[in-house]
Design a protein around this motif. Structure first.
Motif, PDB file in Angstrom:
ATOM      1  N   THR A  13       3.527   4.318 -10.550  1.00 52.47           N
ATOM      2  CA  THR A  13       2.238   3.839 -11.051  1.00 52.47           C
ATOM      3  C   THR A  13       1.161   3.716  -9.976  1.00 52.47           C
ATOM      4  O   THR A  13      -0.009   3.522 -10.308  1.00 52.47           O
ATOM      5  CB  THR A  13       2.417   2.457 -11.701  1.00 52.47           C
ATOM      6  N   ALA A  14       1.518   3.810  -8.710  1.00 50.72           N
ATOM      7  CA  ALA A  14       0.536   3.660  -7.627  1.00 50.72           C
ATOM      8  C   ALA A  14      -0.486   4.792  -7.678  1.00 50.72           C
ATOM      9  O   ALA A  14      -0.240   5.867  -8.255  1.00 50.72           O
ATOM     10  CB  ALA A  14       1.244   3.652  -6.278  1.00 50.72           C
ATOM     11  N   ASP A  15      -1.630   4.574  -7.050  1.00 46.18           N
ATOM     12  CA  ASP A  15      -2.710   5.572  -7.045  1.00 46.18           C
ATOM     13  C   ASP A  15      -2.433   6.665  -6.017  1.00 46.18           C
ATOM     14  O   ASP A  15      -3.132   6.809  -5.023  1.00 46.18           O
ATOM     15  CB  ASP A  15      -4.048   4.894  -6.734  1.00 46.18           C
ATOM     16  N   ILE A  16      -1.397   7.436  -6.268  1.00 43.94           N
ATOM     17  CA  ILE A  16      -1.018   8.513  -5.355  1.00 43.94           C
ATOM     18  C   ILE A  16      -1.672   9.815  -5.804  1.00 43.94           C
ATOM     19  O   ILE A  16      -2.321  10.507  -5.018  1.00 43.94           O
ATOM     20  CB  ILE A  16       0.513   8.654  -5.306  1.00 43.94           C
ATOM     21  N   ASP A  55       0.840  -1.201   0.000  1.00 48.72           N
ATOM     22  CA  ASP A  55       0.000   0.000   0.000  1.00 48.72           C
ATOM     23  C   ASP A  55       0.873   1.247   0.000  1.00 48.72           C
ATOM     24  O   ASP A  55       0.907   2.000   0.971  1.00 48.72           O
ATOM     25  CB  ASP A  55      -0.928  -0.004   1.223  1.00 48.72           C
ATOM     26  N   PRO A  56       1.632   1.474  -1.092  1.00 56.87           N
ATOM     27  CA  PRO A  56       2.563   2.611  -1.098  1.00 56.87           C
ATOM     28  C   PRO A  56       1.874   3.960  -0.960  1.00 56.87           C
ATOM     29  O   PRO A  56       2.393   4.858  -0.298  1.00 56.87           O
ATOM     30  CB  PRO A  56       3.264   2.476  -2.449  1.00 56.87           C
ATOM     31  N   ALA A  57       0.697   4.112  -1.572  1.00 54.31           N
ATOM     32  CA  ALA A  57       0.002   5.401  -1.487  1.00 54.31           C
ATOM     33  C   ALA A  57      -0.408   5.693  -0.042  1.00 54.31           C
ATOM     34  O   ALA A  57      -0.214   6.804   0.465  1.00 54.31           O
ATOM     35  CB  ALA A  57      -1.217   5.398  -2.397  1.00 54.31           C
ATOM     36  N   GLY A  58      -0.975   4.682   0.626  1.00 52.01           N
ATOM     37  CA  GLY A  58      -1.372   4.877   2.017  1.00 52.01           C
ATOM     38  C   GLY A  58      -0.187   5.140   2.912  1.00 52.01           C
ATOM     39  O   GLY A  58      -0.244   6.000   3.800  1.00 52.01           O
TER      40      GLY A  58
END
Length: 282
Positions: free
Chosen positions: A198-201, A64-67
């Motif tokens: 590419t994460a949803d950041i 969960d990189p964005a979180g």
């Protein structure tokens, strides 16, 4: 109140660790440079193998990189803008979490998240990266301001358990020179760069800027460290640096009322209207 529900407007009138005229208040209020600096700091942290195992094996960064980035960014905001009681509670929580993180690297070296050297590296690289990103893209800072910035970080770092963080830029450079031989390339760094691109950041239409910010973070690293980490293929072109400079300067001019800095300023303004117990005064 947990970190996810942080409210920088409360408690009314309670000061932060640092005053509004601090260099840190100025640096941390720019979201563009904080994004770039935050990623650059993580790259330096994960270049140290013991820190890399502690973060990659024991946190939610991979799944969960964005979180994780949001929580890390919010913790940075609390460090500077949060009421002191809010920051003290956060620091205590982080120390408890660190006490549970330990293990061995691939080559058998023991690590623990509360190791003084590792705590120092994590804290200092974050300070360095936020300062360098701001100075490169938002506004250059003179030597007096740069030294003051490092000195401002020391009281907050102490609450996290960091011993003797750099007191000035010379101290920071000495620390980087001492730790640099321990840095090494790793597939984890390449994986992290790919994930963050590419994460949803950011919203989908802004995803190209997200990838540009990741490359800017790599570009921010000192060239000798960038080479040592094997991150030599992510340099920015001149026009890309110019674009990021325009974005950073624009972010500094058009700050949202909901930003932590604006909320903290409103909290401090309440000291003129509230007594010591938060009661209205005439």
């Amino acid at each position: 109140m947990g970190i996810e529900g942080a409210d920088f407007r409360e408690p009314a009138g309670e000061p932060a660790m640092l005053p509004p005229d601090s260099v840190s208040w100025r640096v941390f209020r720019n979201p563009v440079t904080m994004y770039i600096g935050g990623i650059a700091a993580v790259l330096l942290e994960l270049g140290e193998p013991r820190v890399r195992h502690g973060v990659w094996d024991h946190s939610s960064f991979k799944r969960d990189p964005a979180g994780r980035l949001r929580r890390t960014g919010l913790a940075a905001m609390i460090t500077v803008y949060g009421a002191r009681s809010q920051f003290e509670a956060l620091a205590a929580r982080v120390r408890r979490m660190h006490a549970r993180v330990q293990g061995e690297t691939d080559d058998g070296r023991f690590y623990a998240a509360n190791d003084p050297e590792l705590l120092l590296w994590v804290q200092a690289t974050a300070s360095w990266a936020f300062l360098e990103a701001y100075s490169r893209y938002a506004a250059p800072l003179g030597q007096v301001e740069r030294d003051r910035y490092y000195a401002e970080a020391r009281p907050g770092a102490a609450l996290y358990g960091v011993e003797a963080p750099p007191a000035n830029e010379a101290g920071m450079q000495a620390l980087m020179a001492r730790i640099r031989p321990q840095l090494e390339p790793s597939p984890v760094l390449d994986e992290l760069i790919a994930i963050l691109g590419t994460a949803d950041i950011l919203p989908l239409p802004l995803r190209p800027l997200q990838r540009l910010g990741v490359r800017a973070a790599v570009d921010l690293l000192p060239s000798v460290m960038r080479g040592q980490l094997g991150l030599t293929g992510h340099r920015l072109r001149r026009h890309e640096r110019a674009l990021l400079g325009l974005l950073a300067k624009g972010a500094g001019r058009f700050e949202l009322p909901s930003s932590p800095a604006r909320q903290a300023a409103a909290r401090l303004a309440n000291v003129r209207r509230c007594g010591p117990a938060g009661l209205a005064t005439s």
